[in-house]
Design an enzyme around this catalytic site. Structure first.
Site, PDB file in Angstrom:
ATOM      1  N   ALA A   1       0.870  -1.182   0.000  1.00 46.74           N
ATOM      2  CA  ALA A   1       0.000   0.000   0.000  1.00 46.74           C
ATOM      3  C   ALA A   1       0.906   1.230   0.000  1.00 46.74           C
ATOM      4  O   ALA A   1       1.874   1.291   0.759  1.00 46.74           O
ATOM      5  CB  ALA A   1      -0.903   0.002   1.229  1.00 46.74           C
ATOM      6  N   TYR A   2       0.598   2.187  -0.859  1.00 48.62           N
ATOM      7  CA  TYR A   2       1.393   3.408  -0.987  1.00 48.62           C
ATOM      8  C   TYR A   2       0.583   4.595  -0.481  1.00 48.62           C
ATOM      9  O   TYR A   2      -0.628   4.664  -0.695  1.00 48.62           O
ATOM     10  CB  TYR A   2       1.788   3.635  -2.444  1.00 48.62           C
ATOM     11  CG  TYR A   2       2.757   2.600  -2.946  1.00 48.62           C
ATOM     12  CD1 TYR A   2       4.130   2.792  -2.825  1.00 48.62           C
ATOM     13  CD2 TYR A   2       2.313   1.417  -3.517  1.00 48.62           C
ATOM     14  CE1 TYR A   2       5.026   1.839  -3.272  1.00 48.62           C
ATOM     15  CE2 TYR A   2       3.205   0.457  -3.968  1.00 48.62           C
ATOM     16  CZ  TYR A   2       4.555   0.676  -3.842  1.00 48.62           C
ATOM     17  OH  TYR A   2       5.453  -0.268  -4.276  1.00 48.62           O
ATOM     18  N   TYR A   3       1.290   5.525   0.158  1.00 51.31           N
ATOM     19  CA  TYR A   3       0.652   6.678   0.797  1.00 51.31           C
ATOM     20  C   TYR A   3       1.278   7.966   0.293  1.00 51.31           C
ATOM     21  O   TYR A   3       2.459   8.002  -0.046  1.00 51.31           O
ATOM     22  CB  TYR A   3       0.829   6.606   2.320  1.00 51.31           C
ATOM     23  CG  TYR A   3       0.186   5.384   2.917  1.00 51.31           C
ATOM     24  CD1 TYR A   3      -1.081   5.443   3.483  1.00 51.31           C
ATOM     25  CD2 TYR A   3       0.833   4.152   2.898  1.00 51.31           C
ATOM     26  CE1 TYR A   3      -1.676   4.310   4.030  1.00 51.31           C
ATOM     27  CE2 TYR A   3       0.242   3.019   3.424  1.00 51.31           C
ATOM     28  CZ  TYR A   3      -1.015   3.107   3.985  1.00 51.31           C
ATOM     29  OH  TYR A   3      -1.610   1.986   4.505  1.00 51.31           O
TER      30      TYR A   3
ATOM     31  N   THR B   1      -2.786   5.978  -1.757  1.00 50.47           N
ATOM     32  CA  THR B   1      -2.952   6.323  -3.170  1.00 50.47           C
ATOM     33  C   THR B   1      -3.180   5.113  -4.048  1.00 50.47           C
ATOM     34  O   THR B   1      -3.840   5.209  -5.073  1.00 50.47           O
ATOM     35  CB  THR B   1      -1.739   7.099  -3.701  1.00 50.47           C
ATOM     36  OG1 THR B   1      -0.566   6.330  -3.480  1.00 50.47           O
ATOM     37  CG2 THR B   1      -1.601   8.445  -3.019  1.00 50.47           C
TER      38      THR B   1
END
Length: 180
Positions: free
Chosen positions: A36-38, A103
Site C-alpha cells: 500500500a502506498y501513501y 494512493t
C-alpha cells in the site's frame, strides 16, 4: 542505505528461474506481497519522486521510505529506509489519522534469490505482468554495483525493456490509460 537496481519487463520468468536454480543460487523467500502506498499531507510524493510504502509479506509488515531516484540510464538508485511494524492494520490506521492518504495498492507474487553480490527477484505483478529485478548488495560502490548487475543480467539471460519506474508508477500509468 542506497538501493541500486534494474527492473526488466520479461515475457517469461521460467528460463531465468531455470538458470538461477541450475547454478545453485539460494532461494531467499517466495510468496505474495501486498504493498500500500501513501501520499504525505505536507508534500506531494508524485512531485518529489518519494514513496512511502506499507508492505505485508507472509507474517511480516514493513514500512519503507524511498527517496527521490538518482542515477542515470537504466539503473535506478535511491535512498531506502525500512522498519518492521507489528501490525499492518495498526500502521495503516496511524498513517491515515496523521493525514497520510492511501494512493494505491499493488499485489505481486515474488521469488527472491541470492546471486553473487546481488538479489534477483522474479515478480508476477497483478495487472502489470512479469518482471525480473537485480538489486546489488548495499555495501558495493555504484560502479561495483553496476558491474555486478550487468554480469548477472548477461549470465542469467535477464533481457528486455529496462524500466526505472516503480510498480506504483507503472500501476498509476496503467490506471490512467485504462480510464482514457
Amino acid at each position: 542505505m542506497l538501493e541500486i537496481e534494474i527492473k526488466v519487463k520479461v515475457t517469461d520468468l521460467q528460463p531465468i528461474r531455470d538458470r538461477i536454480l541450475a547454478n545453485g543460487a539460494s532461494l531467499l523467500g517466495e510468496g505474495t506481497e501486498y504493498d500500500a502506498y501513501y501520499n504525505s499531507p505536507m508534500r506531494d510524493f508524485s512531485k518529489t519522486d518519494e514513496a512511502l510504502r506499507l508492505r505485508r509479506a507472509d507474517d511480516c509488515a514493513l514500512l519503507t521510505y524511498k527517496g527521490a531516484k538518482i542515477g542515470s540510464g537504466s539503473y535506478k538508485a535511491r535512498e531506502e529506509l525500512n522498519i518492521r511494524v507489528e501490525s499492518i492494520e495498526t500502521m495503516d490506521a496511524i498513517l491515515e489519522k496523521i493525514g497520510f492518504k492511501k494512493t494505491a495498492a499493488v499485489q505481486k507474487f515474488r521469488e527472491s534469490y541470492r546471486v553473487g553480490r546481488a538479489t534477483v527477484t522474479l515478480d508476477q505483478v497483478e495487472g502489470l505482468g512479469t518482471f525480473a529485478e537485480i538489486e546489488a548488495a548495499g555495501e558495493l560502490s555504484q560502479q561495483e554495483a553496476e558491474r555486478e548487475i550487468e554480469r548477472i543480467a548477461e549470465e542469467y539471460g535477464i533481457e528486455g525493456e529496462r524500466l526505472t519506474l516503480s510498480y506504483l508508477e507503472l500501476f498509476l500509468l496503467k490506471q490512467r490509460s485504462d480510464q482514457s
